[in-house]
Scaffold this active site. Structure first.
Site, PDB file in Angstrom:
ATOM      1  N   ARG A  26       0.777  -1.189   0.122  1.00 46.27           N
ATOM      2  CA  ARG A  26       0.045   0.036   0.011  1.00 46.27           C
ATOM      3  C   ARG A  26       0.742   1.325  -0.154  1.00 46.27           C
ATOM      4  NH1 ARG A  26      -3.500  -0.192   4.911  1.00 46.27           N
ATOM      5  NH2 ARG A  26      -1.882  -1.504   5.631  1.00 46.27           N
ATOM      6  N   ASN A  36      -6.200  -2.734   2.151  1.00 44.19           N
ATOM      7  CA  ASN A  36      -6.209  -4.258   2.351  1.00 44.19           C
ATOM      8  C   ASN A  36      -7.354  -4.641   2.334  1.00 44.19           C
ATOM      9  OD1 ASN A  36      -3.302  -4.176   2.449  1.00 44.19           O
ATOM     10  ND2 ASN A  36      -3.163  -4.400   4.655  1.00 44.19           N
TER      11      ASN A  36
END
Length: 98
Positions: free
Chosen positions: A27, A45
């Protein structure tokens, strides 16, 4: 539609990335890459171990981002990337991690 309007056409894509993509800085690296490409949206996520993202910007920049997502950062092991264009009115202000 003028040439400038075509050049500036904003597209929005929903993306799912599967593989070893959590716990490897995926990320954070995605946010950095999106900022470098001047894209907007978000990355998060999911409980199943995959990562999802909403990416918004000019088509050429989105293509570059999709190409990057196919491998991600060095520690990631991407096995699958799926994406689809979304027709939404909302315009994101920046790209962020959720």
């Amino acid at each position: 539609m003028s040439r400038n309007e075509l050049d500036e056409r904003i597209e929005t894509y929903y993306v799912r990335v599967r593989g070893v993509v959590q716990g490897v800085g995926f990320r954070h690296a995605t946010v950095r890459e999106a900022h470098a490409l001047k894209l907007r949206g978000w990355v998060a996520n999911l409980e199943d171990g995959s990562v999802e993202a909403m990416i918004q910007g000019p088509g050429a920049q989105i293509d570059r981002m999709l190409a990057w997502l196919r491998h991600g950062p060095p520690a990631a092991r991407v096995t699958e990337v799926t994406f689809e264009e979304r027709l939404i009115e909302r315009r994101f202000d920046r790209f962020q991690q959720q």
